[in-house]
Design a protein around this motif. Structure first.
Motif, short mmCIF file in Angstrom:
data_model
loop_
_atom_site.label_atom_id
_atom_site.label_comp_id
_atom_site.label_asym_id
_atom_site.label_seq_id
_atom_site.Cartn_x
_atom_site.Cartn_y
_atom_site.Cartn_z
N UNK A 38 0.79 -1.23 0.00
CA UNK A 38 0.00 0.00 0.00
C UNK A 38 0.82 1.29 0.00
N UNK A 39 2.14 1.15 0.06
CA UNK A 39 2.98 2.34 0.06
C UNK A 39 4.35 2.03 0.65
N UNK A 40 5.24 3.01 0.51
CA UNK A 40 6.62 2.80 0.93
C UNK A 40 7.18 4.07 1.56
N UNK A 41 7.79 3.90 2.73
CA UNK A 41 8.51 4.96 3.40
C UNK A 41 9.99 4.83 3.06
N UNK A 42 10.60 5.93 2.65
CA UNK A 42 12.04 5.96 2.42
C UNK A 42 12.61 7.02 3.36
N UNK A 43 13.48 6.57 4.26
CA UNK A 43 14.14 7.47 5.21
C UNK A 43 15.60 7.63 4.79
N UNK A 44 16.05 8.85 4.60
CA UNK A 44 17.48 9.12 4.47
C UNK A 44 17.95 9.54 5.86
N UNK A 45 18.83 8.72 6.43
CA UNK A 45 19.31 8.96 7.79
C UNK A 45 20.82 8.71 7.83
N UNK A 46 21.40 8.89 8.98
CA UNK A 46 22.78 8.48 9.24
C UNK A 46 22.89 8.16 10.72
N UNK A 61 9.23 3.31 15.34
CA UNK A 61 7.85 3.06 15.78
C UNK A 61 6.85 3.24 14.64
N UNK A 62 7.04 4.27 13.82
CA UNK A 62 6.14 4.49 12.68
C UNK A 62 6.22 3.31 11.72
N UNK A 63 7.44 2.88 11.41
CA UNK A 63 7.61 1.74 10.51
C UNK A 63 6.89 0.51 11.06
N UNK A 64 7.05 0.25 12.34
CA UNK A 64 6.40 -0.91 12.97
C UNK A 64 4.88 -0.76 12.99
N UNK A 65 4.41 0.43 13.26
CA UNK A 65 2.97 0.66 13.39
C UNK A 65 2.22 0.44 12.07
N UNK A 66 2.90 0.68 10.95
CA UNK A 66 2.21 0.60 9.66
C UNK A 66 2.64 -0.59 8.81
N UNK A 67 3.53 -1.40 9.33
CA UNK A 67 3.99 -2.57 8.58
C UNK A 67 2.83 -3.51 8.26
N UNK A 68 1.96 -3.75 9.24
CA UNK A 68 0.82 -4.65 8.99
C UNK A 68 -0.29 -4.00 8.18
N UNK A 69 -0.13 -2.72 7.85
CA UNK A 69 -1.09 -2.01 6.99
C UNK A 69 -0.57 -1.94 5.55
N UNK A 72 5.77 -0.56 3.40
CA UNK A 72 7.16 -0.99 3.49
C UNK A 72 8.03 0.18 3.89
N UNK A 73 9.15 -0.12 4.53
CA UNK A 73 10.07 0.93 4.97
C UNK A 73 11.49 0.53 4.64
N UNK A 74 12.28 1.53 4.28
CA UNK A 74 13.71 1.35 4.06
C UNK A 74 14.42 2.61 4.55
N UNK A 105 18.58 -1.29 6.13
CA UNK A 105 19.37 -0.06 6.23
C UNK A 105 20.44 -0.15 5.14
N UNK A 106 20.24 0.59 4.06
CA UNK A 106 21.06 0.47 2.86
C UNK A 106 22.13 1.54 2.78
N UNK A 107 23.25 1.17 2.19
CA UNK A 107 24.39 2.08 2.04
C UNK A 107 24.48 2.57 0.60
N UNK A 108 24.36 3.88 0.42
CA UNK A 108 24.42 4.56 -0.88
C UNK A 108 25.84 5.08 -1.08
N UNK A 109 26.76 4.18 -1.38
CA UNK A 109 28.18 4.52 -1.41
C UNK A 109 28.51 5.64 -2.39
N UNK A 110 27.94 5.60 -3.59
CA UNK A 110 28.26 6.64 -4.58
C UNK A 110 27.33 7.85 -4.52
N UNK A 111 26.41 7.84 -3.58
CA UNK A 111 25.49 8.95 -3.31
C UNK A 111 24.50 9.22 -4.44
#
Length: 185
Positions: A38-46, A61-69, A72-74, A105-111
């Motif tokens: 139903x949708x996807x969350x993309x977080x850019x973090x460090x 918590x947000x990722x967990x709360x909506x996983x069963x809805x 997806x989160x990355x 938690x993915x690594x974007x080495x070349x940015x």
């Protein structure tokens, strides 16, 4: 720490494709691997940004709360690890484990992925609908380090609920704010 706001990619933008190394598992993952029905969350973090550290519990918590809805989160880190070794893949794995990530938690080495998403800060948050169209980009909530206010995910939670209910994207969306992405060169 310099405060930088997100660039507010235009709503309706299609989620850029990617294939990046997961730091929690030995595989590379692409958008289709992490998307939700139903949708996807993309977080850019460090790992070292005080804004991320301040909000990481609520991001999880947000990722967990909506996983069963069907959301997806990355999380993706795009920082220059040569100059910011705390953000290295090994440290990313430890950060994910410590904070109980239920998402890759993915690594974007070349940015290139951060550039494709026009990401500017950490955390930078994107919510795409089931058709990969940008529905929300902006802040988790109005809590900031030193504000004395705990993070509750108000803005992001409302956007996800609205999207799942079939409502139009919120007209007023506030940019996220945090440390700038540490670009190479």
């Amino acid at each position: 720490m310099a405060l930088v706001e997100s660039t507010m990619l235009p709503l309706g933008t299609k989620a850029p494709a990617f294939e990046l190394q997961d730091t929690i598992s030995p595989v590379k993952l692409n958008y289709d691997d992490v998307k939700g029905e139903n949708g996807t969350l993309v977080y850019f973090i460090c790992n070292h940004c005080p804004y991320v550290i301040y909000t990481i519990d609520e991001l999880v918590n947000v990722a967990m709360a909506f996983e069963d809805k069907g959301i997806g989160t990355v999380a993706i880190s795009s920082n220059d690890v040569e100059h910011y070794p705390l953000d290295s893949p090994d440290n990313m794995e430890a950060f994910a484990m410590k904070n109980l990530f239920n998402f890759p938690y993915l690594y974007d080495e070349d940015q290139s992925v951060a550039k494709a998403y026009d990401a500017a800060c950490t955390p930078d948050i994107y919510l795409f609908d089931a058709n990969r169209e940008l529905y929300y980009r902006g802040r988790l909530d109005d809590a900031r380090p030193g504000s004395g206010k705990g993070s509750d995910g108000t803005d992001l939670r409302a956007a996800i609920k609205g999207m799942l209910a079939g409502e139009p994207a919120p007209e007023k969306q506030y940019p996220s704010a945090g440390c700038n992405i540490k670009w190479k060169g």
